[in-house]
Design a protein around this motif. Structure first.
Motif, PDB file in Angstrom:
ATOM      1  N   ALA A  39      10.029   9.989  -7.528  1.00 62.02           N
ATOM      2  CA  ALA A  39       9.203   9.558  -6.314  1.00 62.02           C
ATOM      3  C   ALA A  39       8.475  10.790  -5.670  1.00 62.02           C
ATOM      4  O   ALA A  39       7.328  10.779  -5.161  1.00 62.02           O
ATOM      5  N   SER A  43       4.300  11.118  -5.297  1.00 63.22           N
ATOM      6  CA  SER A  43       3.965  11.699  -3.823  1.00 63.22           C
ATOM      7  C   SER A  43       2.934  12.912  -4.028  1.00 63.22           C
ATOM      8  O   SER A  43       1.869  13.004  -3.303  1.00 63.22           O
ATOM      9  N   VAL A  76       3.925  12.627   3.416  1.00 63.77           N
ATOM     10  CA  VAL A  76       5.018  12.827   2.580  1.00 63.77           C
ATOM     11  C   VAL A  76       6.154  13.501   3.065  1.00 63.77           C
ATOM     12  O   VAL A  76       7.282  13.086   2.967  1.00 63.77           O
ATOM     13  N   PRO A 368       2.156   2.483  -3.834  1.00 59.87           N
ATOM     14  CA  PRO A 368       3.535   3.143  -3.487  1.00 59.87           C
ATOM     15  C   PRO A 368       3.369   4.446  -3.785  1.00 59.87           C
ATOM     16  O   PRO A 368       2.990   4.974  -4.865  1.00 59.87           O
ATOM     17  N   PHE A 369       3.488   5.261  -2.934  1.00 54.85           N
ATOM     18  CA  PHE A 369       3.829   6.879  -3.157  1.00 54.85           C
ATOM     19  C   PHE A 369       2.562   7.537  -3.258  1.00 54.85           C
ATOM     20  O   PHE A 369       2.343   8.847  -2.669  1.00 54.85           O
ATOM     21  N   MET A 377       3.829   5.012   3.616  1.00 53.78           N
ATOM     22  CA  MET A 377       4.209   6.235   3.076  1.00 53.78           C
ATOM     23  C   MET A 377       5.798   6.163   3.683  1.00 53.78           C
ATOM     24  O   MET A 377       6.913   6.360   2.992  1.00 53.78           O
ATOM     25  N   TRP A 381       9.494   5.468   1.638  1.00 49.57           N
ATOM     26  CA  TRP A 381      10.433   6.562   1.484  1.00 49.57           C
ATOM     27  C   TRP A 381      11.818   6.082   2.097  1.00 49.57           C
ATOM     28  O   TRP A 381      12.890   6.694   1.646  1.00 49.57           O
TER      29      TRP A 381
END
Length: 398
Positions: A39, A43, A76, A368-369, A377, A381
Motif C-alpha cells: 500500500a 501511494s 497520503v 486506489p492508492f 485516498m 487507507w
C-alpha cells in the motif's frame, strides 16, 4: 552494607528496545507487512505519477509544477494517519461508532444533492470546503456501508451460532446499501454506485447468505441498470461514454477521445516505457483527467509493461493479503468486513484499469492508492487500517 548502583549501558537499553519491538506479541510483529508495504509503495509511486501528469499543466497547477505533488503527498500522509488511528481503535471498538458513521455518510450524500453540492465533470458529487479543497461523500459511504453491513449480518450469526443470516437480516443489510446507492445514483455517479453494489455482493457472499440472495442482487442490478436507461436518468455525457465503449471507433475526436488517447499512451510505453517524466502523451497533455481517472496511463507510457505490471502485482498483493486476513480472522465480523473491503478494492481497481485499457466503460472511478484525490485516498487507507486491525487481533489470539 554498601549498596552499589549500576547504570544501564546504552547498548543494554538498545537491546531492550529491540527486544520489545521484535517480541512475538509486539505490534510490529503482528502487522501484515506485505499488505502495508504494498500500500505504501503504491501511494508513493502514485505521487510520482501524479507529479509527472501535472507538472506541465499550468492551467491546473497555478504555475507551480509541484502543486499537485505536495498536495498528493500530504493526502497520503493524512491517509496513513487515519489508518494508524483505525488500527489503534481496532475494528471491534469501531463497531460502536458504526451507526453514527453510516448516518453521517448518508446525510452528507443528501447534502450533495442540495445547493451546497457542486458539479465536477458532469457529476454532482462534491462539497466544496474552500481554499481549493473539496470532499466527496461517496468515498465515506463505502466505509460506512462495508462497516454497517458487516456489523448487521455478523451480529445474529455470532450470537445464535447460525450458519447463514435470516431473511430479515439480509433485507436490512440490502437496505443499508441501497439507501446511499440511490442517493449517489441521483448525482448521478454510476461508478461509485457500482462500487457500493460490489461491496454489498462481497459482504453477502462472506456472510453465507443463500444463493438466491446473491443471484437476486445481481438480477436487481441488471434490472436497475435497464430502468435507469429506459427512464432517461443518465446524463447525455454518460450515455456517450457507454456508446463509445460499445463502439470504440465512434467519434474518436469526441466521445471516444479519452479512451483512444489512453490506449495510445499505454501502447507507446512498450516493455520498459519512455522513462519517468518523459512520456510524450503525458508531456503533451493529450490524455484528459490523467492525474485522476487515467493515472494508469502514465504508468503504462512512462514505465512500460513492466511498470504497469508492477502496479497490478502490488494491488494483487493487497488483495491476496486481504483474503488471507479474512480467512484467519478471529471473529465472523472480521471475516465479513475483510471480504467486503477486498471486493471494494478489487472491483474499483479492475474498473479503473479496465477503462484505461478500453475493456470497461469510462465511469470516473479513481485507481486506489495512485489517483489524485484526498477523499479517495483517505477512504482507501481507512480500509487498509481496518484490514491491519483485523490482522493484529488474529495474531494476538495465536
Amino acid at each position: 552494607m554498601t549498596v552499589r548502583s549500576y547504570s544501564r549501558s546504552p547498548l543494554g537499553a538498545e537491546q531492550t528496545v529491540w527486544t520489545r519491538i521484535t517480541a512475538r506479541d509486539s505490534l510490529v510483529r503482528r502487522l501484515d507487512w506485505p499488505l502495508l508495504l504494498s500500500a505504501v509503495s503504491l501511494s508513493l509511486l502514485g505521487t510520482l505519477l501524479v507529479y509527472s501528469a501535472t507538472r506541465g499543466r499550468m492551467d491546473l497547477n497555478n504555475g507551480e509544477p509541484e502543486y499537485f505533488l505536495v498536495r498528493h503527498f500530504f493526502n497520503v500522509c493524512i491517509g496513513g494517519g487515519l489508518a494508524a488511528v483505525t488500527v489503534w481503535l481496532g475494528h471491534i471498538r469501531l463497531r460502536t461508532a458504526v451507526p453514527a458513521l453510516y448516518v453521517l455518510s448518508v446525510l452528507l450524500s443528501l447534502l450533495v444533492l442540495s445547493p451546497v453540492g457542486s458539479t465536477v465533470n458532469g457529476s454532482r458529487s462534491w462539497i466544496q470546503l474552500g481554499g481549493g479543497f473539496a470532499f466527496q461523500p461517496s468515498e465515506l459511504v463505502k466505509v460506512g456501508v462495508v462497516l454497517a453491513m458487516s456489523t448487521l449480518l455478523a451480529a445474529p450469526l455470532e450470537s445464535d451460532g447460525r450458519l447463514r443470516p435470516d431473511t430479515r437480516a439480509v433485507l436490512q443489510a440490502l437496505l443499508i446499501a441501497a439507501l446511499p446507492a440511490v442517493l449517489i445514483m441521483l448525482s448521478p455517479d454510476v461508478g461509485q454506485t457500482m462500487v457500493v453494489a460490489s461491496i454489498a455482493l462481497g459482504v453477502l457472499l462472506a456472510s453465507g447468505a443463500g444463493r438466491r440472495w446473491v443471484l437476486g442482487l445481481l438480477g436487481l442490478g441488471v434490472a436497475g441498470a435497464l430502468a435507469v436507461w429506459q427512464l432517461g436518468l443518465l446524463d447525455e455525457y454518460q450515455i456517450n461514454r457507454f456508446a463509445a465503449f460499445a463502439n470504440p471507433a465512434l467519434d474518436p475526436s469526441g466521445v471516444g477521445y479519452n479512451t483512444n488517447q489512453a490506449r495510445i499512451a499505454i501502447g507507446s510505453g512498450g516493455l520498459t516505457g519512455q522513462g519517468l517524466f518523459h512520456g510524450s502523451q503525458t508531456t503533451g497533455q493529450f490524455v484528459p483527467e490523467q492525474h485522476t481517472d487515467f493515472i494508469f496511463t502514465v504508468a503504462g507510457e512512462e514505465l512500460g509493461f513492466l511498470g504497469a505490471g508492477l502496479v497490478v502485482v502490488l494491488i494483487g498483493v493487497v488483495l491476496w493479503r486481504g483474503c488471507r486476513i479474512a480467512a484467519q480472522a478471529p471473529d465472523l465480523y472480521g471475516t465479513i468486513l475483510a471480504v467486503g473491503i477486498v471486493a471494494w478494492i478489487a472491483f474499483q481497481s479492475f474498473q479503473n484499469m479496465g477503462m484505461a485499457l478500453g475493456i470497461m466503460p469510462v465511469t470516473g472511478l479513481p485507481l486506489p492508492f495512485l489517483s489524485y484525490g484526498g477523499s479517495s485516498m483517505f477512504a482507501i487507507w481507512i480500509a487498509v487500517g481496518l484490514l491491519l486491525a483485523i490482522r493484529i487481533r488474529s495474531r494476538s489470539r495465536m
